[in-house]
Enzyme design. Structure first.
Site, PDB file in Angstrom:
ATOM      1  N   ILE A   1       0.812  -1.285  -0.042  1.00  0.00           N
ATOM      2  CA  ILE A   1       0.016   0.039  -0.085  1.00  0.00           C
ATOM      3  C   ILE A   1       0.906   1.257  -0.054  1.00  0.00           C
ATOM      4  O   ILE A   1       1.747   1.259   0.578  1.00  0.00           O
ATOM      5  CB  ILE A   1      -0.835   0.019   1.242  1.00  0.00           C
ATOM      6  CG1 ILE A   1      -1.807  -1.293   1.316  1.00  0.00           C
ATOM      7  CG2 ILE A   1      -1.847   1.284   1.317  1.00  0.00           C
ATOM      8  CD1 ILE A   1      -2.413  -1.290   2.682  1.00  0.00           C
ATOM      9  N   CYS A   2       0.247   2.150  -0.758  1.00  0.00           N
ATOM     10  CA  CYS A   2       0.961   3.658  -0.522  1.00  0.00           C
ATOM     11  C   CYS A   2       2.414   3.713  -1.106  1.00  0.00           C
ATOM     12  O   CYS A   2       2.911   3.225  -2.395  1.00  0.00           O
ATOM     13  CB  CYS A   2       0.894   4.109   0.902  1.00  0.00           C
ATOM     14  SG  CYS A   2       1.256   5.871   1.032  1.00  0.00           S
ATOM     15  N   SER A   3       3.371   3.849  -0.022  1.00  0.00           N
ATOM     16  CA  SER A   3       5.080   3.855  -0.477  1.00  0.00           C
ATOM     17  C   SER A   3       5.497   2.386  -0.442  1.00  0.00           C
ATOM     18  O   SER A   3       6.691   2.363  -0.799  1.00  0.00           O
ATOM     19  CB  SER A   3       5.525   4.843   0.380  1.00  0.00           C
ATOM     20  OG  SER A   3       5.265   4.526   1.872  1.00  0.00           O
TER      21      SER A   3
END
Length: 440
Positions: free
Chosen positions: A354-356
């Protein structure tokens, strides 16, 4: 201290009316030079007082609602206290996530807050209702015309017994709407009625807290927060794209590992774990740190179920990495996690980020020949094929998502892959999340 008006010092008049010589005055003047004088024009205005917010929690509080409230309000600049109404600070939330409050409710009893925001969840809402200290604080909050809010079960279970629903239009979770007075109940996701703001459920918490940020700090701050959380930026994006489709279904309960570290994004962890557990998956939250509690990116404390060392003794159908820049850096340093991820791919099992966190997967060579997405801040650093037109991207046995604003879609996509669209839709209805009626 008020600035002094300076007069010529050739002759100084004393209180008794006598006069001093010029030499005496000069001596006084030289002595005064050792003390800095501040003019009224150079005085800096006092720094603005931080907005103070109380978010009480108890056994069975809905963790998504509590953590999203705390996280987003802190991002907006508020001084937020998560306060336990239980004897201890550690609280087990409704879907099993263990949170550590900042303080106990008794320590807050005499403080003044700009906002008191009550999360829902059962029996969490009942625990809040039965806390006498919180009842008195919230009634005083309403009487003094300061902001207060409630979400999910809390409007019906907490505010009504306290009499704080009178002369207000309110909303709540669909399962509790029939407990509200018919002429006061509304079915909108957000209802602002004077100082009171109410909302419907876990999936409307982002809208709920954005409204509260707007009321505390203004629309500019609220809009900025929405953009940073990818709530507005993703409005034109597809929810999900899938490539190289394969089946994920099992004839047993899927086992999921969610590794966490200091600096992990707490909203991503809590939303993911909450939704997967609602779908009846066996989810293990494992700390890579030396201690079981970790401190998230916005200072929320989460207690893991196990250490990663203990968790690594089992095999998992799915390993998902949360984002948070500092957290991802710490996850990357874990040799044990690197080994688990390498074995996961080699065995043909499912993993994602998720995300980074897709940046970590890339560094470990786990994105080769894969189509992915990630947070806009890191997506340009990914060397493989990127599909940034969707909030969630599935490629075979890899799943990735852009960030906070897409974590619910991401979590429900996992549910759909394991159990089918009907199960995902049922979970979505329970959290009051708008989900496609037909599989897309």
């Amino acid at each position: 201290m008020a600035a002094m008006a300076l007069r010529p010092l050739n002759c100084t008049t004393l209180a008794g009316g006598s006069q001093r010589t010029a030499a005496e005055a000069a001596t006084t003047r030289r002595a005064r030079r050792t003390v800095p004088l501040t003019s009224a024009s150079s005085l800096s205005p006092p720094p603005p007082t931080k907005k103070k917010v109380l978010v009480p929690v108890g056994l069975g509080t809905e963790e998504m609602e509590a953590v999203i409230l705390v996280d987003v309000l802190r991002r907006a600049g508020a001084d937020v206290l998560m306060a336990s109404v239980e004897p201890g600070l550690e609280v087990e939330a409704s879907s099993g996530t263990k949170l550590v409050a900042d303080t106990c409710i008794a320590a807050c009893a005499n403080e003044i807050f700009d906002l008191v925001a009550l999360p829902g969840g059962m029996p969490g809402a009942v625990r809040l209702r039965d806390c006498e200290i919180l009842r008195k604080m919230t009634i005083k909050q309403a009487e003094e015309k300061r902001l207060y809010g409630a979400i999910c079960a809390a409007p019906a279970v907490v505010l009504m017994p306290w009499g704080l629903h009178r002369r207000k239009q309110i909303t709540c979770h669909p399962a509790f709407i029939d407990k509200l007075p018919t002429f006061r109940a509304v079915t909108s996701n957000i209802q602002v009625s004077g100082e009171l703001t109410t909302s419907r459920g876990p999936a409307t918490t982002f809208e709920f807290v954005q409204s509260l940020v707007d009321q505390l700090f203004g629309s500019t701050v609220s809009e900025d927060i929405g953009e940073k959380l990818l709530m507005q930026a993703d409005g034109g994006h597809q929810r999900k794209e899938e490539f190289n489709k394969v089946e994920w279904s099992f004839n047993r309960e899927p086992r999921v590992l969610v590794p966490i570290a200091n600096g992990s994004e707490e909203m991503e962890v809590v939303i993911l774990v909450d939704i997967l557990r609602r779908a009846k998956m066996d989810v293990v939250v494992a700390s890579i740190e030396k201690s079981m509690p970790i401190v998230g990116s916005q200072s929320t404390k989460i207690v893991a179920d196990k250490t990663l060392a203990d968790a690594s003794e089992s095999t998992y159908d799915l390993i998902i990495l949360p984002g948070g820049i500092a957290g991802v850096e710490r996850l990357h340093k874990s040799r044990m996690l690197k080994k688990l991820l390498k074995e996961q791919k080699k065995a043909g099992r499912i993993y994602g980020g998720i995300c980074s966190s897709p940046s970590l997967l890339q560094k470990q060579g786990l994105l080769k020949d894969k189509i992915v997405t990630a947070h806009p801040a890191v997506i340009d650093n990914l060397t493989g094929q990127v599909a940034d037109g969707a909030g969630v991207v599935i490629d075979g046995k890899l799943i990735t998502c852009r960030g906070l604003g897409t974590v619910m879609d991401f979590s429900l996509a996992i549910v759909s892959k394991f159990f089918g669209h009907a199960r995902a839709r049922s979970v979505a209805e329970g959290i009051v999340f708008e989900y496609p009626k037909a599989q897309v």
